[in-house]
Design a protein around this motif. Structure first.
Motif, PDB file in Angstrom:
ATOM      1  N   ARG A   1      50.496  -8.267  38.619  1.00 13.51           N
ATOM      2  CA  ARG A   1      50.656  -7.373  39.781  1.00 13.51           C
ATOM      3  C   ARG A   1      51.909  -7.720  40.580  1.00 13.51           C
ATOM      4  NH1 ARG A   1      44.874  -5.905  42.517  1.00 13.51           N
ATOM      5  NH2 ARG A   1      44.265  -4.467  40.874  1.00 13.51           N
ATOM      6  N   LYS A   2      52.160  -9.008  40.750  1.00 12.06           N
ATOM      7  CA  LYS A   2      53.360  -9.434  41.480  1.00 12.06           C
ATOM      8  C   LYS A   2      54.628  -9.041  40.720  1.00 12.06           C
ATOM      9  CE  LYS A   2      51.185 -13.232  43.919  1.00 12.06           C
ATOM     10  NZ  LYS A   2      51.052 -14.664  44.072  1.00 12.06           N
TER      11      LYS A   2
ATOM     12  N   TYR B   1      54.976  -6.626  38.539  1.00 15.99           N
ATOM     13  CA  TYR B   1      55.090  -5.171  38.589  1.00 15.99           C
ATOM     14  C   TYR B   1      55.599  -4.717  39.952  1.00 15.99           C
ATOM     15  CZ  TYR B   1      53.863  -0.255  38.295  1.00 15.99           C
ATOM     16  OH  TYR B   1      53.910   1.109  38.301  1.00 15.99           O
ATOM     17  N   GLY B   2      55.086  -5.312  41.006  1.00 19.50           N
ATOM     18  CA  GLY B   2      55.532  -4.964  42.350  1.00 19.50           C
ATOM     19  C   GLY B   2      57.008  -5.253  42.557  1.00 19.50           C
TER      20      GLY B   2
ATOM     21  N   ALA C   1      59.277  -5.422  40.201  1.00 19.80           N
ATOM     22  CA  ALA C   1      60.035  -4.489  39.364  1.00 19.80           C
ATOM     23  C   ALA C   1      60.157  -3.127  40.042  1.00 19.80           C
ATOM     24  CB  ALA C   1      59.372  -4.350  37.991  1.00 19.80           C
ATOM     25  N   ILE C   2      59.082  -2.656  40.676  1.00 21.69           N
ATOM     26  CA  ILE C   2      59.105  -1.359  41.368  1.00 21.69           C
ATOM     27  C   ILE C   2      60.060  -1.421  42.557  1.00 21.69           C
ATOM     28  CG2 ILE C   2      57.713   0.241  42.738  1.00 21.69           C
ATOM     29  CD1 ILE C   2      57.276   0.485  39.742  1.00 21.69           C
ATOM     30  N   ILE C   3      60.020  -2.500  43.319  1.00 18.51           N
ATOM     31  CA  ILE C   3      60.920  -2.648  44.475  1.00 18.51           C
ATOM     32  C   ILE C   3      62.381  -2.679  44.010  1.00 18.51           C
ATOM     33  CG2 ILE C   3      61.652  -4.259  46.283  1.00 18.51           C
ATOM     34  CD1 ILE C   3      58.644  -4.937  46.620  1.00 18.51           C
TER      35      ILE C   3
ATOM     36  N   ALA D   1      63.640  -1.402  41.230  1.00 19.82           N
ATOM     37  CA  ALA D   1      64.006  -0.076  40.728  1.00 19.82           C
ATOM     38  C   ALA D   1      64.258   0.886  41.893  1.00 19.82           C
ATOM     39  CB  ALA D   1      62.914   0.469  39.811  1.00 19.82           C
ATOM     40  N   GLY D   2      63.404   0.843  42.907  1.00 19.06           N
ATOM     41  CA  GLY D   2      63.599   1.700  44.076  1.00 19.06           C
ATOM     42  C   GLY D   2      64.872   1.379  44.828  1.00 19.06           C
ATOM     43  N   THR D   3      65.164   0.100  44.972  1.00 20.31           N
ATOM     44  CA  THR D   3      66.399  -0.317  45.638  1.00 20.31           C
ATOM     45  C   THR D   3      67.619   0.159  44.856  1.00 20.31           C
ATOM     46  OG1 THR D   3      65.268  -2.264  46.507  1.00 20.31           O
ATOM     47  CG2 THR D   3      67.676  -2.309  46.499  1.00 20.31           C
ATOM     48  N   TYR D   4      67.565   0.034  43.550  1.00 18.71           N
ATOM     49  CA  TYR D   4      68.669   0.490  42.703  1.00 18.71           C
ATOM     50  C   TYR D   4      68.894   1.990  42.877  1.00 18.71           C
ATOM     51  CZ  TYR D   4      71.196   1.878  38.512  1.00 18.71           C
ATOM     52  OH  TYR D   4      72.103   2.434  37.650  1.00 18.71           O
TER      53      TYR D   4
END
Length: 57
Positions: free
Chosen positions: A35-36, A38-39, A41-43, A45-48
């Protein structure tokens, strides 16, 4: 028949190998750690995406 693009073959091969290796890793890591990861990775990707769209304007 048409010619096969080497880039498409490389992309698909990388996806298959990456999927296999990541599934093996996912089975050996605890649920909380996944979960950490994945979290994070999502942050990232969103920042990028935000930075890329800010530079496009």
């Amino acid at each position: 028949m048409g010619r096969v693009l080497l880039s498409v073959v490389m992309y698909l091969t990388g996806g298959i190998i990456g999927g296999y290796l990541s599934s093996k890793l996912a089975l050996s890591v605890s649920k909380g750690a996944l979960r950490k990861i994945y979290g994070i990775a999502i942050i990232l990707a969103g920042t990028y995406i935000l930075l890329k769209s800010a530079n496009a304007s």
